[in-house]
Design a protein around this motif. Structure first.
Motif, PDB file in Angstrom:
ATOM      1  N   GLY A 165     -42.325 -66.761  34.380  1.00 23.92           N
ATOM      2  CA  GLY A 165     -43.408 -66.802  35.608  1.00 23.92           C
ATOM      3  C   GLY A 165     -42.975 -65.934  36.506  1.00 23.92           C
ATOM      4  N   MET A 166     -41.866 -65.197  36.422  1.00 23.12           N
ATOM      5  CA  MET A 166     -41.496 -64.215  37.432  1.00 23.12           C
ATOM      6  C   MET A 166     -42.699 -63.221  37.573  1.00 23.12           C
ATOM      7  SD  MET A 166     -37.391 -63.878  37.468  1.00 23.12           S
ATOM      8  CE  MET A 166     -37.345 -62.281  38.749  1.00 23.12           C
ATOM      9  N   LEU A 167     -42.937 -62.718  38.929  1.00 20.30           N
ATOM     10  CA  LEU A 167     -43.821 -61.592  38.939  1.00 20.30           C
ATOM     11  C   LEU A 167     -42.967 -60.356  39.482  1.00 20.30           C
ATOM     12  CD1 LEU A 167     -46.529 -63.061  41.280  1.00 20.30           C
ATOM     13  CD2 LEU A 167     -46.688 -62.531  38.771  1.00 20.30           C
ATOM     14  N   THR A 168     -43.074 -59.288  38.813  1.00 20.77           N
ATOM     15  CA  THR A 168     -42.646 -57.954  39.359  1.00 20.77           C
ATOM     16  C   THR A 168     -43.625 -56.673  39.103  1.00 20.77           C
ATOM     17  OG1 THR A 168     -41.721 -57.354  37.183  1.00 20.77           O
ATOM     18  CG2 THR A 168     -40.179 -58.776  38.372  1.00 20.77           C
ATOM     19  N   THR A 169     -43.381 -55.754  40.093  1.00 19.01           N
ATOM     20  CA  THR A 169     -44.134 -54.720  39.771  1.00 19.01           C
ATOM     21  C   THR A 169     -43.417 -53.292  39.170  1.00 19.01           C
ATOM     22  OG1 THR A 169     -43.406 -54.142  41.909  1.00 19.01           O
ATOM     23  CG2 THR A 169     -45.628 -54.921  41.820  1.00 19.01           C
ATOM     24  N   LEU A 170     -44.009 -52.712  37.924  1.00 23.52           N
ATOM     25  CA  LEU A 170     -43.407 -51.383  37.612  1.00 23.52           C
ATOM     26  C   LEU A 170     -44.447 -50.639  36.833  1.00 23.52           C
ATOM     27  CD1 LEU A 170     -40.523 -50.780  37.415  1.00 23.52           C
ATOM     28  CD2 LEU A 170     -40.548 -51.636  34.905  1.00 23.52           C
ATOM     29  N   HIS A 171     -44.183 -49.422  36.512  1.00 18.43           N
ATOM     30  CA  HIS A 171     -45.014 -48.259  35.807  1.00 18.43           C
ATOM     31  C   HIS A 171     -45.078 -48.597  34.472  1.00 18.43           C
ATOM     32  CE1 HIS A 171     -40.971 -47.358  36.414  1.00 18.43           C
ATOM     33  NE2 HIS A 171     -41.094 -46.177  35.241  1.00 18.43           N
ATOM     34  N   TYR A 172     -44.658 -49.662  33.920  1.00 18.61           N
ATOM     35  CA  TYR A 172     -44.613 -49.998  32.484  1.00 18.61           C
ATOM     36  C   TYR A 172     -44.873 -51.632  32.399  1.00 18.61           C
ATOM     37  CZ  TYR A 172     -44.228 -49.769  27.294  1.00 18.61           C
ATOM     38  OH  TYR A 172     -44.427 -49.761  26.147  1.00 18.61           O
TER      39      TYR A 172
ATOM     40  N   TYR B 112     -48.107 -51.415  37.866  1.00 16.66           N
ATOM     41  CA  TYR B 112     -48.501 -52.558  37.316  1.00 16.66           C
ATOM     42  C   TYR B 112     -47.775 -53.842  37.848  1.00 16.66           C
ATOM     43  CZ  TYR B 112     -50.114 -49.780  33.377  1.00 16.66           C
ATOM     44  OH  TYR B 112     -50.650 -48.627  32.644  1.00 16.66           O
ATOM     45  N   LEU B 113     -48.652 -54.907  37.935  1.00 13.87           N
ATOM     46  CA  LEU B 113     -48.245 -56.152  38.317  1.00 13.87           C
ATOM     47  C   LEU B 113     -47.926 -57.001  36.915  1.00 13.87           C
ATOM     48  CD1 LEU B 113     -47.425 -58.359  40.369  1.00 13.87           C
ATOM     49  CD2 LEU B 113     -49.802 -59.172  40.178  1.00 13.87           C
ATOM     50  N   ARG B 114     -46.655 -57.366  36.631  1.00 16.03           N
ATOM     51  CA  ARG B 114     -46.693 -58.211  35.276  1.00 16.03           C
ATOM     52  C   ARG B 114     -45.919 -59.659  35.674  1.00 16.03           C
ATOM     53  NH1 ARG B 114     -42.650 -54.120  33.530  1.00 16.03           N
ATOM     54  NH2 ARG B 114     -40.956 -55.576  34.451  1.00 16.03           N
ATOM     55  N   LYS B 115     -46.284 -60.360  34.946  1.00 14.40           N
ATOM     56  CA  LYS B 115     -45.666 -61.845  34.855  1.00 14.40           C
ATOM     57  C   LYS B 115     -44.841 -62.172  33.649  1.00 14.40           C
ATOM     58  CE  LYS B 115     -47.321 -66.318  35.707  1.00 14.40           C
ATOM     59  NZ  LYS B 115     -48.551 -67.275  36.009  1.00 14.40           N
ATOM     60  N   VAL B 116     -43.687 -62.758  33.799  1.00 14.79           N
ATOM     61  CA  VAL B 116     -42.801 -63.115  32.518  1.00 14.79           C
ATOM     62  C   VAL B 116     -43.671 -64.067  31.845  1.00 14.79           C
ATOM     63  CG1 VAL B 116     -40.639 -63.713  31.567  1.00 14.79           C
ATOM     64  CG2 VAL B 116     -40.656 -62.091  33.635  1.00 14.79           C
ATOM     65  N   GLU B 117     -43.796 -63.896  30.659  1.00  6.42           N
ATOM     66  CA  GLU B 117     -44.374 -64.828  29.612  1.00  6.42           C
ATOM     67  C   GLU B 117     -43.510 -64.925  28.219  1.00  6.42           C
ATOM     68  OE1 GLU B 117     -49.012 -64.599  31.003  1.00  6.42           O
ATOM     69  OE2 GLU B 117     -48.582 -64.851  28.949  1.00  6.42           O
ATOM     70  N   GLY B 118     -42.680 -65.741  27.879  1.00 11.96           N
ATOM     71  CA  GLY B 118     -41.848 -65.749  26.879  1.00 11.96           C
ATOM     72  C   GLY B 118     -40.835 -64.532  26.915  1.00 11.96           C
ATOM     73  N   LYS B 119     -40.820 -63.615  26.001  1.00 15.10           N
ATOM     74  CA  LYS B 119     -40.093 -62.515  26.000  1.00 15.10           C
ATOM     75  C   LYS B 119     -40.843 -61.434  26.526  1.00 15.10           C
ATOM     76  CE  LYS B 119     -36.552 -64.136  23.406  1.00 15.10           C
ATOM     77  NZ  LYS B 119     -35.778 -64.216  21.997  1.00 15.10           N
ATOM     78  N   GLU B 120     -41.762 -61.227  27.014  1.00 16.32           N
ATOM     79  CA  GLU B 120     -42.636 -60.309  27.634  1.00 16.32           C
ATOM     80  C   GLU B 120     -42.920 -60.269  29.105  1.00 16.32           C
ATOM     81  OE1 GLU B 120     -46.064 -59.908  25.174  1.00 16.32           O
ATOM     82  OE2 GLU B 120     -45.133 -58.580  23.930  1.00 16.32           O
ATOM     83  N   ASN B 121     -42.922 -58.993  29.615  1.00 12.69           N
ATOM     84  CA  ASN B 121     -43.425 -58.792  30.965  1.00 12.69           C
ATOM     85  C   ASN B 121     -44.992 -58.424  31.080  1.00 12.69           C
ATOM     86  OD1 ASN B 121     -40.985 -58.506  33.012  1.00 12.69           O
ATOM     87  ND2 ASN B 121     -40.315 -57.619  31.269  1.00 12.69           N
ATOM     88  N   LYS B 122     -45.717 -59.468  30.710  1.00 13.29           N
ATOM     89  CA  LYS B 122     -47.283 -59.318  30.458  1.00 13.29           C
ATOM     90  C   LYS B 122     -47.861 -58.523  31.605  1.00 13.29           C
ATOM     91  CE  LYS B 122     -48.969 -60.112  26.549  1.00 13.29           C
ATOM     92  NZ  LYS B 122     -48.824 -61.127  25.811  1.00 13.29           N
ATOM     93  N   VAL B 123     -48.720 -57.703  31.361  1.00 16.36           N
ATOM     94  CA  VAL B 123     -49.572 -57.023  32.435  1.00 16.36           C
ATOM     95  C   VAL B 123     -50.549 -57.809  32.934  1.00 16.36           C
ATOM     96  CG1 VAL B 123     -51.087 -55.953  30.832  1.00 16.36           C
ATOM     97  CG2 VAL B 123     -50.645 -54.985  33.056  1.00 16.36           C
ATOM     98  N   VAL B 124     -50.594 -58.167  34.454  1.00 14.76           N
ATOM     99  CA  VAL B 124     -51.539 -58.834  34.888  1.00 14.76           C
ATOM    100  C   VAL B 124     -52.742 -58.162  35.378  1.00 14.76           C
ATOM    101  CG1 VAL B 124     -51.857 -60.618  36.695  1.00 14.76           C
ATOM    102  CG2 VAL B 124     -49.854 -60.662  35.637  1.00 14.76           C
ATOM    103  N   GLY B 125     -52.266 -56.950  35.954  1.00 15.82           N
ATOM    104  CA  GLY B 125     -53.442 -56.015  36.471  1.00 15.82           C
ATOM    105  C   GLY B 125     -52.609 -54.692  37.125  1.00 15.82           C
ATOM    106  N   VAL B 126     -53.480 -53.836  38.012  1.00 15.78           N
ATOM    107  CA  VAL B 126     -52.702 -52.777  38.502  1.00 15.78           C
ATOM    108  C   VAL B 126     -52.633 -52.911  39.917  1.00 15.78           C
ATOM    109  CG1 VAL B 126     -52.856 -50.310  39.124  1.00 15.78           C
ATOM    110  CG2 VAL B 126     -53.677 -51.229  36.848  1.00 15.78           C
TER     111      VAL B 126
END
Ligand code: BEZ
Length: 389
Positions: A270-277, A361-375
């Protein structure tokens, strides 16, 4: 007899002249100096960068600008105290044509100084030190990654949009941590938030307990942290073990959860982070890159692998313009500067200071992925404060 000697001499001269012409045209192997951490808390990041770089070269048939590549490797141990000696080994002892490195901002600043003095081409495949594309900017220094300001500023904007009013920052005390906090503060406070306390610990220390106790007592709306590699794994786990993840979200630039999710497991969900990937971009370029990387290295790629891959693309763009000739410095630099890099992260261009202009990108941790949520912020350019070029 004397005619035979004269003929032999002429043949030798002709061969020497051919060799000199070939060398001038850059026909020999290119020497790439890879200065990266292969030990310590950032070791996995160094390996991913090397893998990404080599993957792109392999995809070009092992050549850039028509020339084969030879690698010379130095483990920089993420140690700024050894950085000047290490980079000078590559420049003066090994006579490399180009240096690719590194991860740690403090080490990268020493490398940039040496590159500027010697004129050797330097491509930085991670370290975000704002200064290298700020006051230290130079025609022969490029970055394929980000400035520390970029993802941090974007996270500040997001935290404010999430309705957070107060934040405590917790970072390692060195250039990357300090600059990351400054970027977050700028984005957060411009949008109505307030950084109420800045906590630090020395790099690469991971004794977080006393600082987490202080955070629990202060009860901010959010915590922002710059950590990466082994430090990021430990912080996210300790934060959850202290129960803080239930009440105070832990934000950060994506290094907090990139390449680390296998080790962080449940604690990062569920963690939210921002990154260029991000994971799940689902573009043809990214899908092809991920499949090729997984096949070549039996590993999933992360942001560091992408940055290594793109460092090789940037070098390839420069050398294609000069047909492999490092002597044509101005042409080489101009070609990299104006290249549009077809990155797995999405295409990017270079700023005038030689830093990628790119989506955060705004990303959210789901399982083993930093899933893209949006820009979070589109086409974000580093302000390049202090760069005169
Ligand atoms: C840095 O020192 O700039 C850095 C290290 C690891 C991840 C991101 C940035």
């Amino acid at each position: 007899m004397s005619i035979r000697i004269a003929r032999t001499t002429l043949t030798a001269l002709a061969l020497a002249s051919l060799a000199a012409t070939a060398a001038a045209q850059g026909a020999g192997k290119i020497k790439v100096g890879l200065m990266l951490p292969f030990s310590g808390t950032y070791a996995a990041l160094g390996v991913a960068i090397e893998n990404g770089f080599k993957l792109y070269v392999q995809e070009q048939g092992g050549k850039l600008g028509g020339r084969e590549i030879e690698y010379v490797k130095v483990d920089d141990e993420s140690d700024p105290a050894k950085a000047t000696d290490n980079v000078n080994k590559l420049i003066k002892r090994d006579n490399v044509d180009v240096i690719v490195g590194t991860v740690h901002s403090g080490v990268a600043m020493a490398m940039a100084k040496a590159a500027k003095e010697s004129g050797t081409l330097l491509i930085i495949p991670n370290a975000g030190a704002d200064a290298v594309t700020g006051p230290m900017c130079a025609p022969n220094i490029f970055r394929s990654s980000f400035s520390n300001w970029q993802p941090a500023y974007a996270m500040g904007v997001v935290a404010a949009k999430e309705g957070k009013k107060t934040a405590i920052t917790l970072t390692w005390k060195y250039a990357a941590g300090d600059e990351s906090v400054n970027g977050f503060k700028e984005g957060f406070e411009k949008n109505g938030g307030k950084v109420v306390k800045q906590l630090t610990l020395p790099f690469p220390n991971v004794e977080f307990q006393a600082l987490l106790t202080e955070i629990a007592a202060a009860k901010p709306d959010a915590v922002y942290s710059f950590m990466a590699g082994g430090g990021a794994v430990k912080l996210v786990k300790d934060y959850a073990a202290a129960g803080l993840n239930k009440s105070i979200p832990l934000y950060g630039p994506g290094f907090l959860t990139d390449g680390t999710l296998d080790a962080q497991g449940e604690t990062a969900q569920g963690m939210l982070t921002t990154l260029h990937y991000a994971d799940g971009l689902n573009t043809p370029k990214d899908n092809a890159f991920r499949a090729a990387y997984a096949q070549a290295f039996k590993l999933q790629p992360d942001v560091y692998a992408v940055q290594g891959y793109d460092a090789a693309q940037m070098l390839g763009a420069g050398l294609a313009a000069t047909k492999g000739d490092f002597g044509k410095k101005a042409e080489l630099s101009a070609a990299i500067q104006k290249a549009k890099i077809d990155s797995p992260r999405g295409a990017f261009t270079m700023s005038k200071a030689h830093n990628p202009v790119q989506d955060m990108y705004l990303r959210k941790v789901e399982g083993k992925e930093n899933k893209v949520v949006g820009v979070a912020v589109k086409a974000l350019a580093d302000p390049a404060r202090g760069c005169r070029m």
